[in-house]
Scaffold this active site. Structure first.
Site, PDB file in Angstrom:
ATOM      1  N   LYS A   1       6.749  -0.702   1.878  1.00  0.00           N
ATOM      2  CA  LYS A   1       5.466  -0.038   2.187  1.00  0.00           C
ATOM      3  C   LYS A   1       4.338  -1.034   1.992  1.00  0.00           C
ATOM      4  CE  LYS A   1       3.753   0.311  -2.198  1.00  0.00           C
ATOM      5  NZ  LYS A   1       2.505  -0.335  -2.659  1.00  0.00           N
TER       6      LYS A   1
ATOM      7  N   ASP B   1       5.097   5.011  -7.426  1.00  0.00           N
ATOM      8  CA  ASP B   1       5.317   4.887  -5.985  1.00  0.00           C
ATOM      9  C   ASP B   1       6.543   5.654  -5.500  1.00  0.00           C
ATOM     10  OD1 ASP B   1       3.133   3.235  -5.809  1.00  0.00           O
ATOM     11  OD2 ASP B   1       4.272   1.381  -5.579  1.00  0.00           O
TER      12      ASP B   1
END
Length: 237
Positions: free
Chosen positions: A11, A137
């Site tokens: 990401k 995350d």
């Protein structure tokens, strides 16, 4: 022995802002996460082997037991379900370690997603809560795509998919641990600042190219801490 192989995507943070320091010592953030095509491959297998949990990894420099988030994710599931079969996890790493791309968090989420598909008892667990315990995350990687995040990054609002874009990811020959970057923030960089909100970010994603959104409050402290990061950014500019 039932098994499944999943992609564990990297990401980037299309934008990241620091809203202030929280009472628990963490920083409140507002960010827009975006998964990339770049990914690890995670294979999860269930069986009746002598080891309750085993992890192998193509990168020998990474921990293969308790220091690995994928291992911790599997262990968290076993701790919640009595009599769960043995778990074998095999990681094929392509996402660079220490690059801020979330590779370890994504591997952990892939383990949770894979186990949920292999065993309905796992699907019945609160996977988002388990993910949040593993790391800020990890909850995002349970859903992926484009998402607005607040809190420590675990409070998620899905956004419409960002337009397909070519993104070049560059990593200098240096590692910069995220906690060190947060510690380097000045009082002015820490905020406090108001929340922009998911609705405004939805409008921004729809209005312009992805690169026009790019902003990251951690850029300045990263520059100060790591000459290699500063040199690379100077070169790009």
């Amino acid at each position: 022995m039932p098994s499944i192989t999943l992609a564990a995507p990297a990401k980037i943070n299309l934008a990241l802002e620091i809203l202030g320091r929280r009472a628990d010592g963490y920083h409140a953030i507002e960010t827009v996460f975006q998964t990339l095509e770049l990914c690890d491959r995670v294979t999860i297998s269930l069986g009746d082997g002598p080891e309750p949990l085993r992890l192998t990894c193509s990168d020998p420099t990474l921990p293969a037991e308790g220091g690995n988030l994928a291992w911790k994710a599997a262990a968290a599931v076993r701790a919640r379900i009595s009599g769960f079969p043995s778990i074998a996890v095999d990681l094929v790493k392509r996402v660079p370690h220490g690059a801020g791309l979330g590779g370890g968090s994504s591997d952990a989420a892939a383990v949770l997603r894979g186990l949920a598909r292999l065993d309905p008892r796992v699907a019945a667990l609160d996977l988002a809560a388990i993910a949040a315990d593993l790391g800020s995350d990890v909850p995002f990687f349970l859903v992926g795509g484009s998402a607005h995040a607040t809190g420590r990054g675990e409070e998620l609002t899905p956004l419409p998919d960002a337009p397909m874009s070519a993104i070049t990811v560059l990593m200098p020959a240096a590692e910069l641990p995220t906690p060190a970057v947060y510690r380097e923030l000045t009082d002015a960089e820490r905020g406090p600042r108001p929340l922009v909100g998911s609705a405004r970010w939805r409008d921004r994603l729809a209005a312009g190219p992805v690169h026009s959104l790019a902003s990251n409050r951690l850029t300045a402290p990263a520059r100060r801490l790591c000459p290699a990061v500063a040199a690379l950014l100077d070169h790009l500019e």
